[in-house]
Write a protein that holds these residues in place. Structure first.
Motif, mmCIF file in Angstrom:
data_model
loop_
_atom_site.group_PDB
_atom_site.id
_atom_site.type_symbol
_atom_site.label_atom_id
_atom_site.label_comp_id
_atom_site.label_asym_id
_atom_site.label_seq_id
_atom_site.Cartn_x
_atom_site.Cartn_y
_atom_site.Cartn_z
ATOM 1 N N HIS A 25 -9.206 -29.188 27.441
ATOM 2 C CA HIS A 25 -9.728 -28.156 28.345
ATOM 3 C C HIS A 25 -9.681 -26.781 27.671
ATOM 4 O O HIS A 25 -10.654 -26.024 27.697
ATOM 5 C CB HIS A 25 -8.891 -28.155 29.630
ATOM 6 C CG HIS A 25 -9.211 -27.034 30.557
ATOM 7 N ND1 HIS A 25 -10.355 -26.989 31.326
ATOM 8 C CD2 HIS A 25 -8.521 -25.891 30.851
ATOM 9 C CE1 HIS A 25 -10.357 -25.874 32.049
ATOM 10 N NE2 HIS A 25 -9.258 -25.199 31.778
ATOM 11 N N MET A 26 -8.568 -26.480 27.040
ATOM 12 C CA MET A 26 -8.423 -25.171 26.413
ATOM 13 C C MET A 26 -9.347 -25.031 25.198
ATOM 14 O O MET A 26 -9.956 -23.986 24.981
ATOM 15 C CB MET A 26 -6.966 -24.946 26.003
ATOM 16 C CG MET A 26 -6.689 -23.539 25.507
ATOM 17 S SD MET A 26 -7.241 -22.254 26.663
ATOM 18 C CE MET A 26 -6.296 -22.708 28.119
ATOM 19 N N LEU A 27 -9.483 -26.106 24.412
ATOM 20 C CA LEU A 27 -10.373 -26.046 23.257
ATOM 21 C C LEU A 27 -11.825 -25.839 23.679
ATOM 22 O O LEU A 27 -12.589 -25.136 22.995
ATOM 23 C CB LEU A 27 -10.247 -27.328 22.428
ATOM 24 C CG LEU A 27 -8.968 -27.452 21.593
ATOM 25 C CD1 LEU A 27 -8.841 -28.852 21.017
ATOM 26 C CD2 LEU A 27 -8.928 -26.414 20.484
ATOM 27 N N ASP A 28 -12.232 -26.433 24.798
ATOM 28 C CA ASP A 28 -13.593 -26.232 25.290
ATOM 29 C C ASP A 28 -13.830 -24.769 25.620
ATOM 30 O O ASP A 28 -14.869 -24.196 25.272
ATOM 31 C CB ASP A 28 -13.831 -27.107 26.521
ATOM 32 C CG ASP A 28 -15.229 -26.909 27.102
ATOM 33 O OD1 ASP A 28 -16.206 -27.252 26.424
ATOM 34 O OD2 ASP A 28 -15.330 -26.387 28.229
ATOM 35 N N ALA B 126 -9.481 -23.619 6.650
ATOM 36 C CA ALA B 126 -8.060 -23.931 6.867
ATOM 37 C C ALA B 126 -7.384 -22.859 7.725
ATOM 38 O O ALA B 126 -6.611 -23.168 8.641
ATOM 39 C CB ALA B 126 -7.350 -24.070 5.517
ATOM 40 N N LEU B 127 -7.677 -21.593 7.416
ATOM 41 C CA LEU B 127 -7.095 -20.508 8.207
ATOM 42 C C LEU B 127 -7.569 -20.559 9.657
ATOM 43 O O LEU B 127 -6.783 -20.388 10.591
ATOM 44 C CB LEU B 127 -7.467 -19.157 7.583
ATOM 45 C CG LEU B 127 -6.784 -18.795 6.262
ATOM 46 C CD1 LEU B 127 -7.437 -17.558 5.662
ATOM 47 C CD2 LEU B 127 -5.296 -18.538 6.493
ATOM 48 N N ALA B 128 -8.868 -20.798 9.836
ATOM 49 C CA ALA B 128 -9.416 -20.838 11.194
ATOM 50 C C ALA B 128 -8.846 -22.003 11.980
ATOM 51 O O ALA B 128 -8.463 -21.855 13.153
ATOM 52 C CB ALA B 128 -10.942 -20.932 11.132
ATOM 53 N N ASP B 129 -8.775 -23.191 11.352
ATOM 54 C CA ASP B 129 -8.237 -24.363 12.051
ATOM 55 C C ASP B 129 -6.786 -24.130 12.455
ATOM 56 O O ASP B 129 -6.372 -24.468 13.579
ATOM 57 C CB ASP B 129 -8.321 -25.599 11.157
ATOM 58 C CG ASP B 129 -9.749 -26.114 11.016
ATOM 59 O OD1 ASP B 129 -10.625 -25.621 11.759
ATOM 60 O OD2 ASP B 129 -9.985 -26.983 10.155
ATOM 61 N N ALA B 130 -6.008 -23.555 11.563
ATOM 62 C CA ALA B 130 -4.591 -23.308 11.862
ATOM 63 C C ALA B 130 -4.446 -22.306 13.001
ATOM 64 O O ALA B 130 -3.641 -22.503 13.921
ATOM 65 C CB ALA B 130 -3.874 -22.809 10.605
ATOM 66 N N ALA B 131 -5.226 -21.225 12.962
ATOM 67 C CA ALA B 131 -5.110 -20.201 13.997
ATOM 68 C C ALA B 131 -5.568 -20.721 15.356
ATOM 69 O O ALA B 131 -4.899 -20.501 16.376
ATOM 70 C CB ALA B 131 -5.935 -18.969 13.604
ATOM 71 N N VAL B 132 -6.699 -21.434 15.378
ATOM 72 C CA VAL B 132 -7.193 -21.961 16.643
ATOM 73 C C VAL B 132 -6.264 -23.035 17.182
ATOM 74 O O VAL B 132 -5.981 -23.093 18.388
ATOM 75 C CB VAL B 132 -8.633 -22.520 16.462
ATOM 76 C CG1 VAL B 132 -9.074 -23.276 17.704
ATOM 77 C CG2 VAL B 132 -9.598 -21.387 16.187
ATOM 78 N N GLY B 133 -5.763 -23.894 16.304
ATOM 79 C CA GLY B 133 -4.833 -24.934 16.754
ATOM 80 C C GLY B 133 -3.572 -24.353 17.343
ATOM 81 O O GLY B 133 -3.086 -24.820 18.386
ATOM 82 N N ARG C 70 -14.221 -12.809 1.014
ATOM 83 C CA ARG C 70 -13.052 -12.762 0.136
ATOM 84 C C ARG C 70 -12.405 -14.138 -0.053
ATOM 85 O O ARG C 70 -11.525 -14.290 -0.886
ATOM 86 C CB ARG C 70 -12.012 -11.805 0.738
ATOM 87 C CG ARG C 70 -12.568 -10.402 0.969
ATOM 88 C CD ARG C 70 -12.640 -9.623 -0.312
ATOM 89 N NE ARG C 70 -12.942 -8.236 -0.059
ATOM 90 C CZ ARG C 70 -13.756 -7.503 -0.773
ATOM 91 N NH1 ARG C 70 -14.377 -8.048 -1.805
ATOM 92 N NH2 ARG C 70 -13.980 -6.237 -0.500
ATOM 93 N N THR C 71 -12.769 -15.132 0.755
ATOM 94 C CA THR C 71 -12.159 -16.449 0.642
ATOM 95 C C THR C 71 -13.230 -17.498 0.412
ATOM 96 O O THR C 71 -14.399 -17.274 0.692
ATOM 97 C CB THR C 71 -11.389 -16.799 1.935
ATOM 98 O OG1 THR C 71 -12.314 -16.795 3.033
ATOM 99 C CG2 THR C 71 -10.290 -15.798 2.205
ATOM 100 N N THR C 72 -12.775 -18.644 -0.086
ATOM 101 C CA THR C 72 -13.694 -19.770 -0.218
ATOM 102 C C THR C 72 -13.922 -20.380 1.164
ATOM 103 O O THR C 72 -13.103 -20.187 2.079
ATOM 104 C CB THR C 72 -13.108 -20.831 -1.151
ATOM 105 O OG1 THR C 72 -11.948 -21.408 -0.529
ATOM 106 C CG2 THR C 72 -12.740 -20.234 -2.498
ATOM 107 N N PRO C 73 -15.022 -21.139 1.352
ATOM 108 C CA PRO C 73 -15.235 -21.803 2.649
ATOM 109 C C PRO C 73 -14.062 -22.691 3.052
ATOM 110 O O PRO C 73 -13.701 -22.765 4.226
ATOM 111 C CB PRO C 73 -16.515 -22.616 2.409
ATOM 112 C CG PRO C 73 -17.238 -21.866 1.340
ATOM 113 C CD PRO C 73 -16.165 -21.314 0.456
ATOM 114 N N GLN C 74 -13.443 -23.372 2.066
ATOM 115 C CA GLN C 74 -12.319 -24.245 2.387
ATOM 116 C C GLN C 74 -11.113 -23.443 2.885
ATOM 117 O O GLN C 74 -10.433 -23.837 3.843
ATOM 118 C CB GLN C 74 -11.935 -25.078 1.151
ATOM 119 C CG GLN C 74 -12.990 -26.085 0.719
ATOM 120 C CD GLN C 74 -14.127 -25.458 -0.073
ATOM 121 O OE1 GLN C 74 -14.077 -24.278 -0.448
ATOM 122 N NE2 GLN C 74 -15.165 -26.246 -0.349
#
Length: 256
Positions: free
Chosen positions: A54-57, A17-24, A9-13
């Motif tokens: 550490h948490m990102l790993d 953006a959603l994934a980066d924001a949520a993970v960050g 339902r979304t473009t790759p971009q």
């Protein structure tokens, strides 16, 4: 059925953006919890950055585990490697290399739904092939279409030993390479088609050779078909599945 169409339902971009924001956001909240005891770190204190790293790993490891689970769930629901790869921005071969064994005939792994009804028993296929990489590709291509019991041997001598061993299931199909040590495919084919107990088993030659003498020789020795191995991996898989579809699903086979 495998290979059903789907549309994100979304473009790759937008997805990125959603994934980066949520993970960050998640990583920041978790690293803050790790540093709760140190409420005011000094500006040159590396602790906050190290806690974030550490948490990102660990989040990356968790993501990889969840991706594997999602790939298995997609396979069970009928998606094939092309669809699974597309969801991750990779080719079907890339998806197969990243998550091998999603489609397998054993009971502990998902099996892609075949386009034809599942047979009363798994088909038995004897693969006579000494190239390990080609053997793996053939096994994967066969297993994606349904239940297949595949036995691989590396030359004609081993093939005859297997076929003539007591209580060995009679294969529904023999897939045969030509160039092998000890007894090659040309020699084995002549033995098979002059043996009253084995001559009715369909034999498909699957080889890299395009030499006219090899083609003519194979048919003169009563090979049921001669297929040249394509160089392209996707075409290779399609060729194997075409053999499978005709000889195991369409053609009427003699009773054992």
């Amino acid at each position: 059925m495998p290979g059903k169409n789907f549309e994100l339902r979304t473009t790759p971009q937008e997805t990125a953006a959603l994934a980066d924001a949520a993970v960050g956001d998640l990583a920041q909240r978790l690293s803050d919890q790790l540093l709760a005891a140190s409420s005011h770190p000094a500006p040159d204190d590396p602790a906050p950055a190290l806690a974030m790293l550490h948490m990102l790993d660990h989040l990356q490891q968790a993501t990889e585990r969840l991706q594997r689970e999602a790939a298995v769930a997609a396979a069970r629901a009928g998606a094939g490697y092309p669809q699974i790869g597309a969801a991750c921005g990779m080719t079907r071969q890339g998806a197969r290399r990243r998550w091998p064994g999603l489609f397998h005939h054993s009971h502990d792994r998902p099996t892609e739904h075949p386009m034809t009804p599942t047979p009363a028993r798994p088909f038995d296929v004897l693969l006579v092939e000494d190239d390990v990489a080609d053997a793996m590709l053939i096994e994967e291509a066969l297993s994606e279409r349904g239940a297949r019991n595949l036995v691989q041997v590396t030359d004609g001598v081993a093939a005859l030993e297997h076929l003539r061993a007591p209580d060995t299931p009679r294969p529904d199909l023999i897939v045969l390479d030509l160039n092998m040590p000890r007894m090659n495919g040309r020699e084995l084919l002549k033995v098979l088609k002059t043996d009253e107990d084995l001559q009715t088993i369909p034999v498909v030659v699957l080889t890299t050779s395009t030499a006219p003498d090899d083609v003519t020789g194979a048919y003169s020795s009563h090979a049921n078909a001669y297929v040249t191995k394509p160089v392209n991996l996707e075409q290779f898989e399609q060729a194997v599945q075409s053999i499978d579809a005709f000889y195991l699903d369409t053609a009427t086979r003699p009773r054992p």
